[in-house]
Design a protein around this motif. Structure first.
Motif, PDB file in Angstrom:
ATOM      1  N   SER A 158      -4.636   4.934   4.562  1.00  0.00           N
ATOM      2  CA  SER A 158      -6.017   4.809   3.464  1.00  0.00           C
ATOM      3  C   SER A 158      -6.195   6.217   3.290  1.00  0.00           C
ATOM      4  CB  SER A 158      -6.286   4.130   4.029  1.00  0.00           C
ATOM      5  OG  SER A 158      -7.248   4.872   5.423  1.00  0.00           O
ATOM      6  N   ALA A 159      -6.858   6.348   2.183  1.00  0.00           N
ATOM      7  CA  ALA A 159      -7.682   8.104   1.679  1.00  0.00           C
ATOM      8  C   ALA A 159      -8.414   8.429   2.954  1.00  0.00           C
ATOM      9  CB  ALA A 159      -8.510   7.805   0.843  1.00  0.00           C
ATOM     10  N   GLY A 171       1.117  -0.760   0.024  1.00  0.00           N
ATOM     11  CA  GLY A 171       0.054  -0.152   0.072  1.00  0.00           C
ATOM     12  C   GLY A 171       0.695   1.199  -0.073  1.00  0.00           C
ATOM     13  N   ILE A 172       0.578   2.540  -1.111  1.00  0.00           N
ATOM     14  CA  ILE A 172       1.580   3.401  -0.867  1.00  0.00           C
ATOM     15  C   ILE A 172       0.797   4.668  -0.704  1.00  0.00           C
ATOM     16  CG2 ILE A 172       3.384   1.931  -2.719  1.00  0.00           C
ATOM     17  CD1 ILE A 172       1.194   4.631  -4.741  1.00  0.00           C
ATOM     18  N   GLY A 173      -0.137   3.990   0.460  1.00  0.00           N
ATOM     19  CA  GLY A 173      -0.743   5.437   1.019  1.00  0.00           C
ATOM     20  C   GLY A 173      -1.551   6.478   0.219  1.00  0.00           C
ATOM     21  N   PRO A 174      -1.461   7.650  -0.511  1.00  0.00           N
ATOM     22  CA  PRO A 174      -2.394   8.354  -0.766  1.00  0.00           C
ATOM     23  C   PRO A 174      -2.220   9.098  -2.541  1.00  0.00           C
ATOM     24  CG  PRO A 174      -1.859   9.375   1.036  1.00  0.00           C
ATOM     25  CD  PRO A 174      -1.630   8.361   1.127  1.00  0.00           C
ATOM     26  N   GLY A 175      -0.801   8.864  -2.434  1.00  0.00           N
ATOM     27  CA  GLY A 175       0.297   9.008  -3.339  1.00  0.00           C
ATOM     28  C   GLY A 175       0.950  10.194  -3.070  1.00  0.00           C
ATOM     29  N   SER A 221      -3.221   2.116  -3.940  1.00  0.00           N
ATOM     30  CA  SER A 221      -3.151   3.384  -3.804  1.00  0.00           C
ATOM     31  C   SER A 221      -3.590   3.042  -2.200  1.00  0.00           C
ATOM     32  CB  SER A 221      -4.136   3.729  -3.989  1.00  0.00           C
ATOM     33  OG  SER A 221      -4.836   3.543  -4.369  1.00  0.00           O
ATOM     34  N   GLY A 222      -3.306   3.584  -1.391  1.00  0.00           N
ATOM     35  CA  GLY A 222      -4.050   3.803   0.096  1.00  0.00           C
ATOM     36  C   GLY A 222      -3.466   2.637   0.414  1.00  0.00           C
ATOM     37  N   ASP A 223      -4.374   2.083   1.184  1.00  0.00           N
ATOM     38  CA  ASP A 223      -4.208   0.589   2.468  1.00  0.00           C
ATOM     39  C   ASP A 223      -4.615  -0.723   0.859  1.00  0.00           C
ATOM     40  OD1 ASP A 223      -3.286  -0.189   5.040  1.00  0.00           O
ATOM     41  OD2 ASP A 223      -4.153  -1.931   3.983  1.00  0.00           O
ATOM     42  N   ALA A 224      -3.418  -1.839   0.779  1.00  0.00           N
ATOM     43  CA  ALA A 224      -3.936  -2.682  -0.046  1.00  0.00           C
ATOM     44  C   ALA A 224      -4.724  -3.657   0.549  1.00  0.00           C
ATOM     45  CB  ALA A 224      -2.802  -3.532   0.038  1.00  0.00           C
ATOM     46  N   GLN A 225      -5.106  -2.849   2.333  1.00  0.00           N
ATOM     47  CA  GLN A 225      -6.464  -4.323   2.215  1.00  0.00           C
ATOM     48  C   GLN A 225      -7.453  -3.550   1.976  1.00  0.00           C
ATOM     49  OE1 GLN A 225      -5.237  -6.884   4.494  1.00  0.00           O
ATOM     50  NE2 GLN A 225      -2.800  -6.417   3.937  1.00  0.00           N
ATOM     51  N   ILE A 226      -7.738  -2.469   2.128  1.00  0.00           N
ATOM     52  CA  ILE A 226      -9.302  -1.658   1.946  1.00  0.00           C
ATOM     53  C   ILE A 226      -9.898  -1.323   1.075  1.00  0.00           C
ATOM     54  CG2 ILE A 226     -10.195   0.604   2.766  1.00  0.00           C
ATOM     55  CD1 ILE A 226      -8.682   0.510   4.841  1.00  0.00           C
ATOM     56  N   TYR A 227     -10.380  -1.993  -0.101  1.00  0.00           N
ATOM     57  CA  TYR A 227     -10.880  -1.897  -1.225  1.00  0.00           C
ATOM     58  C   TYR A 227     -10.140  -1.790  -2.541  1.00  0.00           C
ATOM     59  CZ  TYR A 227     -15.184  -0.279   1.339  1.00  0.00           C
ATOM     60  OH  TYR A 227     -16.344  -0.193   2.365  1.00  0.00           O
ATOM     61  N   THR A 257     -24.420  17.997  11.354  1.00  0.00           N
ATOM     62  CA  THR A 257     -23.212  16.977  11.112  1.00  0.00           C
ATOM     63  C   THR A 257     -22.377  16.922   9.785  1.00  0.00           C
ATOM     64  OG1 THR A 257     -25.073  15.680  11.973  1.00  0.00           O
ATOM     65  CG2 THR A 257     -23.155  14.685  11.045  1.00  0.00           C
ATOM     66  N   PRO A 258     -21.133  17.621  11.108  1.00  0.00           N
ATOM     67  CA  PRO A 258     -19.976  17.354   9.500  1.00  0.00           C
ATOM     68  C   PRO A 258     -19.504  16.952   8.497  1.00  0.00           C
ATOM     69  CG  PRO A 258     -18.946  18.024  12.514  1.00  0.00           C
ATOM     70  CD  PRO A 258     -19.989  17.385  12.023  1.00  0.00           C
ATOM     71  N   VAL A 259     -19.101  17.044   6.983  1.00  0.00           N
ATOM     72  CA  VAL A 259     -19.164  16.383   6.522  1.00  0.00           C
ATOM     73  C   VAL A 259     -17.485  16.712   5.557  1.00  0.00           C
ATOM     74  CG1 VAL A 259     -19.527  15.634   3.735  1.00  0.00           C
ATOM     75  CG2 VAL A 259     -21.330  15.689   5.754  1.00  0.00           C
ATOM     76  N   VAL A 260     -16.691  15.590   5.559  1.00  0.00           N
ATOM     77  CA  VAL A 260     -15.452  16.371   4.888  1.00  0.00           C
ATOM     78  C   VAL A 260     -15.677  15.377   3.898  1.00  0.00           C
ATOM     79  CG1 VAL A 260     -12.995  15.749   5.320  1.00  0.00           C
ATOM     80  CG2 VAL A 260     -14.626  16.017   6.867  1.00  0.00           C
ATOM     81  N   ILE A 261     -14.629  16.155   2.560  1.00  0.00           N
ATOM     82  CA  ILE A 261     -14.676  16.135   1.022  1.00  0.00           C
ATOM     83  C   ILE A 261     -13.786  16.146   0.878  1.00  0.00           C
ATOM     84  CG2 ILE A 261     -15.456  16.325  -1.025  1.00  0.00           C
ATOM     85  CD1 ILE A 261     -17.457  17.666   0.459  1.00  0.00           C
ATOM     86  N   GLY A 262     -12.699  14.753   0.289  1.00  0.00           N
ATOM     87  CA  GLY A 262     -11.311  14.422   0.362  1.00  0.00           C
ATOM     88  C   GLY A 262     -11.235  14.357  -1.441  1.00  0.00           C
ATOM     89  N   THR A 263     -10.949  15.539  -2.375  1.00  0.00           N
ATOM     90  CA  THR A 263     -10.176  15.467  -4.039  1.00  0.00           C
ATOM     91  C   THR A 263      -9.077  15.381  -3.899  1.00  0.00           C
ATOM     92  OG1 THR A 263     -12.611  16.292  -4.325  1.00  0.00           O
ATOM     93  CG2 THR A 263     -10.940  16.071  -5.740  1.00  0.00           C
ATOM     94  N   SER A 264      -9.015  13.810  -4.426  1.00  0.00           N
ATOM     95  CA  SER A 264      -7.190  13.962  -4.409  1.00  0.00           C
ATOM     96  C   SER A 264      -6.076  13.820  -3.373  1.00  0.00           C
ATOM     97  CB  SER A 264      -6.543  14.470  -6.296  1.00  0.00           C
ATOM     98  OG  SER A 264      -7.315  14.869  -7.067  1.00  0.00           O
ATOM     99  N   VAL A 265      -7.120  13.221  -2.446  1.00  0.00           N
ATOM    100  CA  VAL A 265      -5.954  13.623  -1.208  1.00  0.00           C
ATOM    101  C   VAL A 265      -4.546  13.001  -1.170  1.00  0.00           C
ATOM    102  CG1 VAL A 265      -5.927  12.659   0.611  1.00  0.00           C
ATOM    103  CG2 VAL A 265      -7.897  13.170  -0.172  1.00  0.00           C
ATOM    104  N   GLY A 266      -3.588  13.560  -1.324  1.00  0.00           N
ATOM    105  CA  GLY A 266      -1.954  13.301  -1.297  1.00  0.00           C
ATOM    106  C   GLY A 266      -1.755  13.553  -2.373  1.00  0.00           C
ATOM    107  N   ARG A 267      -2.252  14.159  -3.300  1.00  0.00           N
ATOM    108  CA  ARG A 267      -1.337  14.464  -4.610  1.00  0.00           C
ATOM    109  C   ARG A 267      -1.452  15.955  -4.858  1.00  0.00           C
ATOM    110  NH1 ARG A 267      -5.176   9.525  -7.325  1.00  0.00           N
ATOM    111  NH2 ARG A 267      -4.204   8.299  -6.223  1.00  0.00           N
TER     112      ARG A 267
END
Length: 580
Positions: free
Chosen positions: A440-441, A328-332, A400-406, A515-525
């Motif tokens: 992971s993302a 898993g290489i992480g988000p980028g 990408s991310g963690d290889a165990q997660i999707y 309720t808070p919502v977090v939106i992450g686009t192209s995380v780690g790039r």
């Protein structure tokens, strides 16, 4: 270990890249803090910089010179190559190699290496000192004008410029045996052929090999490898015995071992009926050349020793059992990679992955063969990685991310367990598999936005390609009712737009609009965009497949800090603990 090439000025990059091509190392630009960490990890360091920079960076970290990794300073034009540390631990040899490749000069300051091609305490590959403490006085005598009286075969001594004479006062013995005199050098010419029943304890095999070597006065330092049949490529006891003696495990097919049937001293009809060849331990040992010690037995294992006329390169002896690293290489971004992931990518001979993921780790490329697959070819990609490892390669399956997660980790094990038309080959079933978790993302997005996953959370993929829509909706209701912080992977595509909209509606039925919502686009790039909104204000139409969405729990909160940034977090209940 491959070296790290560091430069702290743009003007040194060209020379650094040339050194990387010569050595297979990785170039790092501008990060001085990396130097002590690399040194502590035992990584050879080549600095395209002034020697004083490396000295100042490492001064407080210097200790036992016997454990120093190589440190070399190279001038920016490549004309001067100066080993600073670890001269007798590979630095001098590496400096000569770099100087030859760059057309420069290796400035060697150790007395032995300035006069001879290498010191006695650093014999070439294929030879190991039994008594390294005796190398220093032997070297001192040679520098004083004495000669070597050599017993055994070591052409590298004369090639290095050492004086040889029958009546020399410096005694050097080159032998596989333990009863030599003077400075004893063991050539790695021995192969331990081992056969065993499935599940044999490592201790039994280790004891058998140790006793066999001791009985014939053979040094374990002369072992080049453990040899066996490929049916045992995944035998834990054999991997343990190889690790115990510090040599690789190498395997042969039954047909390859059967080539030695005419030379076996103790063929077995029982073994032949079981695997198709009359012997494993003796046949594997004979692959070295001659059978030095015929088969010896313990309760569940057999052992034989073969000897070659010259040191054996394990890389050309049989094949490796094969190893698959699920990485898993992480988000980028490079900074988010784990050390474990980087080490696995570095040691791999081949990288397998979706092309975009391989592009994200291009800075770590040091000659690995790349096997690129398009998005959507997940099973062919994993199958290829397994079968490639089965040929003896060390393969990194890049996710990408963690290889165990999707990602691909579960599919690896699914194929290893599969039968029928989806089954992989028997050889692929026996490869070693090791997973290297990544960031992971959902972790990266939550961390950038605060700490939304600070309490119970779950993850749901909104892709209905592999999961029925009714199952996804059922999970949405369960997670919303359970008040979990929820991370949504694959939230929206060009074809599938409504599930994220249904998720919003379902969650609004169980938690407040703010309720808070977090939106992450192209995380780690480089184009990363992470923002915080509310469940009521959340607009599903701005979401795409490069985005991860996190809905908070009913207890999650958001607030604006002094710098104007809105952060979101989910308290775990410490306020109640303090109050009590």
């Amino acid at each position: 270990m491959k070296p790290a090439i560091l430069t702290f000025a743009a003007s040194g990059t060209e020379t650094a890249n040339r050194i990387a091509a010569l050595t297979g190392g990785t170039v790092h630009v501008g990060d001085k803090a990396l130097v002590p960490r690399l040194f502590a990890a035992g990584t050879p360091i080549i600095g395209v910089c002034a020697a004083g920079i490396l000295i100042r960076l490492l001064a407080e970290h210097l200790g036992d010179k016997h454990n120093e990794s190589p440190v070399i300073a190279v001038s920016q034009d490549g004309a001067q190559v100066v080993p600073l540390l670890g001269g007798h631990h590979g630095a001098n040899r590496l400096a000569r190699r770099i100087a030859d490749g760059l057309g420069g000069t290796a400035a060697l300051t150790t007395a032995s290496d300035s006069r001879f091609a290498h010191g006695l305490d650093e014999p070439p590959a294929g030879y190991v000192l039994a008594n390294p403490a005796d190398a220093k006085p032997a070297m001192a005598a040679l520098l004083a004008g004495e000669d070597i009286a050599l017993t055994g075969i070591a052409p590298w001594l004369a090639e290095a410029g050492y004086p040889l004479a029958k009546d020399g006062s410096v005694k050097i013995t080159v032998t596989e045996r333990t009863d030599g005199t003077g400075l004893i050098v063991h050539p790695t010419t021995l192969i331990a052929g081992i056969g065993c029943e499935r599940g044999t304890e490592a201790a039994e095999i280790i004891d058998l090999l140790a006793a066999t070597l001791a009985r014939y006065d053979l040094s374990p330092l002369s072992l080049a490898a453990i040899g066996t049949i490929d049916l045992k490529a995944d035998e834990a006891g054999l991997h343990a015995v190889a690790a115990h003696f510090g040599v690789p495990l190498r395997v042969f097919t039954a047909s390859q071992l059967d080539e030695e049937r005419g030379r076996l001293v103790n063929p077995s009809a029982i073994v032949e009926a079981e695997i198709g060849t009359p012997g494993v331990s003796e046949a594997a040992a004979l692959k070295a050349g001659e059978l030095l010690v015929s088969k010896h037995k313990s309760r569940r294992a057999t052992c034989a020793i073969g000897r070659a006329a010259a040191p054996i390169d394990p890389e050309t002896f049989g094949r490796a059992p094969g190893q698959l690293h699920i990485v898993g290489i992480g988000p980028g971004e490079a900074i988010s990679r784990t050390a474990s992931a980087v080490a696995a990518l570095d040691v791999a001979t081949d990288w397998v992955g979706y092309g975009l993921y391989l592009d994200l780790i291009a800075d770590l490329q040091s000659g690995q063969q790349e096997h690129r697959f398009p998005l959507g070819d997940e099973e062919p990609r994993v199958r290829h990685a397994l079968e490639l490892a089965a040929t003896g390669k060390t393969v990194a399956l890049v996710c990408s991310g963690d290889a165990q997660i999707y990602a691909m980790a579960a599919l690896v094990y699914e194929l290893l367990d599969a039968t029928g038309t989806r089954a992989v080959s028997d050889a692929a079933r026996r490869v070693g598999v090791e997973s290297h978790p990544g960031i992971s993302a959902l972790q990266a997005a939550s961390a950038t936005a605060g700490a939304l996953i600070g309490h119970d959370f779950c993850a749901i993929s909104l892709s209905d390609l592999l999961t029925p829509r009714e199952d996804i909706i059922k999970r949405l209701h369960a997670a919303a009712e359970g008040d979990f912080v929820t991370a949504f992977y694959n939230p929206r595509s060009l074809r599938r737009t409504d599930l994220i909209e249904q998720a919003k509606a379902i969650y609004l039925g169980h938690r407040p609009p703010e309720t808070p919502v977090v939106i992450g686009t192209s995380v780690g790039r480089p184009e990363e965009n992470v923002r915080v909104t509310t469940l009521a204000a959340f607009d599903p139409t701005e979401i795409d497949m490069l985005t991860i969405v996190l809905f908070g729990a009913s207890t999650s909160r958001a607030f604006k800090r002094g710098d104007g940034k809105t952060v979101a977090f989910t308290p775990r209940g410490y306020a109640k603990k303090v109050a009590s």
